[in-house]
Design a protein around this motif. Sequence first.
Motif, PDB file in Angstrom:
ATOM      1  N   GLY A  40      19.788  11.525  36.515  1.00 16.63           N
ATOM      2  CA  GLY A  40      20.617  10.625  35.732  1.00 16.63           C
ATOM      3  C   GLY A  40      19.935   9.331  35.329  1.00 16.63           C
ATOM      4  N   LEU A  41      19.128   8.762  36.232  1.00 14.67           N
ATOM      5  CA  LEU A  41      18.451   7.505  35.933  1.00 14.67           C
ATOM      6  C   LEU A  41      17.444   7.678  34.802  1.00 14.67           C
ATOM      7  N   ASP A  42      16.727   8.790  34.813  1.00 17.77           N
ATOM      8  CA  ASP A  42      15.648   8.997  33.843  1.00 17.77           C
ATOM      9  C   ASP A  42      16.106   9.661  32.548  1.00 17.77           C
ATOM     10  N   ARG A  43      17.292  10.242  32.537  1.00 21.65           N
ATOM     11  CA  ARG A  43      17.723  11.044  31.389  1.00 21.65           C
ATOM     12  C   ARG A  43      17.802  10.237  30.111  1.00 21.65           C
ATOM     13  N   ILE A  44      18.113   8.955  30.225  1.00 25.56           N
ATOM     14  CA  ILE A  44      18.246   8.124  29.030  1.00 25.56           C
ATOM     15  C   ILE A  44      16.955   8.107  28.212  1.00 25.56           C
ATOM     16  N   ALA A  45      15.822   8.224  28.884  1.00 30.78           N
ATOM     17  CA  ALA A  45      14.538   8.170  28.177  1.00 30.78           C
ATOM     18  C   ALA A  45      14.304   9.399  27.318  1.00 30.78           C
ATOM     19  N   THR A  46      14.966  10.515  27.637  1.00 29.62           N
ATOM     20  CA  THR A  46      14.769  11.743  26.854  1.00 29.62           C
ATOM     21  C   THR A  46      15.398  11.650  25.468  1.00 29.62           C
ATOM     22  N   GLN A  47      16.171  10.607  25.223  1.00 32.23           N
ATOM     23  CA  GLN A  47      16.800  10.417  23.914  1.00 32.23           C
ATOM     24  C   GLN A  47      16.015   9.428  23.046  1.00 32.23           C
ATOM     25  N   ARG A  78      -2.205  17.592  26.272  1.00 31.24           N
ATOM     26  CA  ARG A  78      -2.436  17.391  27.704  1.00 31.24           C
ATOM     27  C   ARG A  78      -1.784  16.095  28.149  1.00 31.24           C
ATOM     28  N   ASN A  79      -1.920  15.073  27.311  1.00 29.98           N
ATOM     29  CA  ASN A  79      -1.351  13.773  27.640  1.00 29.98           C
ATOM     30  C   ASN A  79       0.159  13.840  27.789  1.00 29.98           C
ATOM     31  N   ALA A  80       0.803  14.794  27.112  1.00 34.21           N
ATOM     32  CA  ALA A  80       2.257  14.949  27.207  1.00 34.21           C
ATOM     33  C   ALA A  80       2.693  15.368  28.603  1.00 34.21           C
ATOM     34  N   ARG A  81       1.746  15.760  29.442  1.00 36.07           N
ATOM     35  CA  ARG A  81       2.048  16.167  30.821  1.00 36.07           C
ATOM     36  C   ARG A  81       1.593  15.105  31.825  1.00 36.07           C
ATOM     37  N   LEU A  82       1.361  13.897  31.354  1.00 42.26           N
ATOM     38  CA  LEU A  82       0.836  12.841  32.228  1.00 42.26           C
ATOM     39  C   LEU A  82       1.767  11.638  32.237  1.00 42.26           C
ATOM     40  N   SER A  83       3.039  11.886  32.530  1.00 47.21           N
ATOM     41  CA  SER A  83       4.031  10.814  32.456  1.00 47.21           C
ATOM     42  C   SER A  83       4.076   9.938  33.698  1.00 47.21           C
ATOM     43  N   PHE A  84       3.865  10.517  34.875  1.00 42.59           N
ATOM     44  CA  PHE A  84       4.059   9.762  36.116  1.00 42.59           C
ATOM     45  C   PHE A  84       2.724   9.380  36.734  1.00 42.59           C
ATOM     46  N   PHE A  85       2.493   8.100  36.956  1.00 37.58           N
ATOM     47  CA  PHE A  85       3.385   7.007  36.572  1.00 37.58           C
ATOM     48  C   PHE A  85       2.788   6.257  35.390  1.00 37.58           C
ATOM     49  N   SER A  86       3.476   5.257  34.877  1.00 32.06           N
ATOM     50  CA  SER A  86       3.067   4.582  33.648  1.00 32.06           C
ATOM     51  C   SER A  86       1.784   3.776  33.816  1.00 32.06           C
ATOM     52  N   GLY A  87       0.745   4.191  33.106  1.00 31.92           N
ATOM     53  CA  GLY A  87      -0.516   3.469  33.150  1.00 31.92           C
ATOM     54  C   GLY A  87      -0.457   2.140  32.415  1.00 31.92           C
ATOM     55  N   HIS A  88       0.317   2.097  31.321  1.00 33.31           N
ATOM     56  CA  HIS A  88       0.478   0.827  30.615  1.00 33.31           C
ATOM     57  C   HIS A  88       1.086  -0.226  31.549  1.00 33.31           C
ATOM     58  N   THR A  89       2.119   0.191  32.271  1.00 33.58           N
ATOM     59  CA  THR A  89       2.800  -0.756  33.156  1.00 33.58           C
ATOM     60  C   THR A  89       1.929  -1.127  34.344  1.00 33.58           C
ATOM     61  N   PRO A  99      12.301   5.629  33.351  1.00 34.72           N
ATOM     62  CA  PRO A  99      12.429   4.404  34.157  1.00 34.72           C
ATOM     63  C   PRO A  99      11.677   4.474  35.483  1.00 34.72           C
ATOM     64  N   THR A 100      11.727   5.630  36.164  1.00 33.20           N
ATOM     65  CA  THR A 100      11.023   5.727  37.447  1.00 33.20           C
ATOM     66  C   THR A 100       9.506   5.654  37.265  1.00 33.20           C
ATOM     67  N   ASP A 101       8.998   6.096  36.107  1.00 28.80           N
ATOM     68  CA  ASP A 101       7.559   5.978  35.827  1.00 28.80           C
ATOM     69  C   ASP A 101       7.137   4.521  35.802  1.00 28.80           C
ATOM     70  N   VAL A 102       7.931   3.710  35.105  1.00 30.47           N
ATOM     71  CA  VAL A 102       7.533   2.304  34.942  1.00 30.47           C
ATOM     72  C   VAL A 102       7.813   1.492  36.208  1.00 30.47           C
ATOM     73  N   ILE A 103       8.836   1.862  36.957  1.00 30.32           N
ATOM     74  CA  ILE A 103       9.120   1.160  38.217  1.00 30.32           C
ATOM     75  C   ILE A 103       7.967   1.361  39.204  1.00 30.32           C
ATOM     76  N   VAL A 104       7.541   2.620  39.351  1.00 29.19           N
ATOM     77  CA  VAL A 104       6.433   2.912  40.269  1.00 29.19           C
ATOM     78  C   VAL A 104       5.142   2.284  39.742  1.00 29.19           C
ATOM     79  N   GLY A 105       4.904   2.379  38.431  1.00 29.68           N
ATOM     80  CA  GLY A 105       3.713   1.777  37.850  1.00 29.68           C
ATOM     81  C   GLY A 105       3.659   0.275  38.085  1.00 29.68           C
ATOM     82  N   TYR A 106       4.809  -0.376  37.933  1.00 25.57           N
ATOM     83  CA  TYR A 106       4.898  -1.816  38.171  1.00 25.57           C
ATOM     84  C   TYR A 106       4.534  -2.147  39.611  1.00 25.57           C
ATOM     85  N   LEU A 107       5.100  -1.416  40.558  1.00 27.76           N
ATOM     86  CA  LEU A 107       4.864  -1.695  41.968  1.00 27.76           C
ATOM     87  C   LEU A 107       3.420  -1.427  42.377  1.00 27.76           C
ATOM     88  N   VAL A 108       2.858  -0.324  41.896  1.00 30.82           N
ATOM     89  CA  VAL A 108       1.470   0.006  42.231  1.00 30.82           C
ATOM     90  C   VAL A 108       0.521  -1.032  41.643  1.00 30.82           C
TER      91      VAL A 108
END
Length: 245
Positions: free
Chosen positions: A70-77, A162-173, A223-232
């Motif tokens: 549910g948390l991440d589903r919003i990004a699929t739109q 290939r990059n389409a399979r590299l979502s977790f976690f956000s490198g930009h963040t 959202p979970t990609d960017v949250i983890v990316g931020y923390l790391v």
Amino acid sequence: MKYFCLLTMWIICLIPEVKSQSPYTLNPSVEPRLTLGSLLLNGGVGLWERELEPLSLDLIMSQDPNKVNGLDRIATQNWNPKVAKVSDAILYSSIAIPLTLGLDQGIAKGYGDVSVMWLQTLSLNFLATSLTKVLVKRRRPYTYNPDLDLRRKINTPEKRRRNARLSFFSGHTSTTAAMAFFTAQTYNDFYPDKNSRYMVWASSALIPAAVGLMRVKAGRHYPTDVIVGYLVGAAVGILVPRLHR
């Protein structure tokens, strides 16, 4: 990568000549190994990524957005290339944020130490990010978007599939956070009694947060990609300077 390697070798050569004018202590026998080792590992992960199977039509057609939490589903739109380009610009600019420390006369005297730690922070964060991406292989949210033209998802160069399979976690963040928090921690260590350090910390916290929001809005990350990316990224940016004190 070629220029990054040249910069790495220059800084490695600089390490024995660094004279401490800073709150940090660098070990001439350890720093070159750590810096060069992380660079070589990054190269290995890059080769591993090239062997990753590109996203296929069958994988896309079998995806169901309702199976995303549910948390991440919003990004699929979401899908916004313009916002993605803005986040790219901030990412590349963020790499140079620590270089602004050299404009300060007090920090400039110890800028040899800062340069070495900056490269280590960049390299270690990139290693943690890229290795996790290759191991997890999470599909980016736009691949689930039912409103996005199928040709945009599949009729792309193999590298992008290939990059389409590299979502977790956000490198930009993670990269933006690592650079921003490294700058804040370094400034704090040079000037622990200055009130201006609070402004530096606040700015460093907001920049990667803004990038994370853009990556979600662009449909490139959950959202979970960017949250983890931020923390790391924040952890790497803070810990590298602290471990050298």
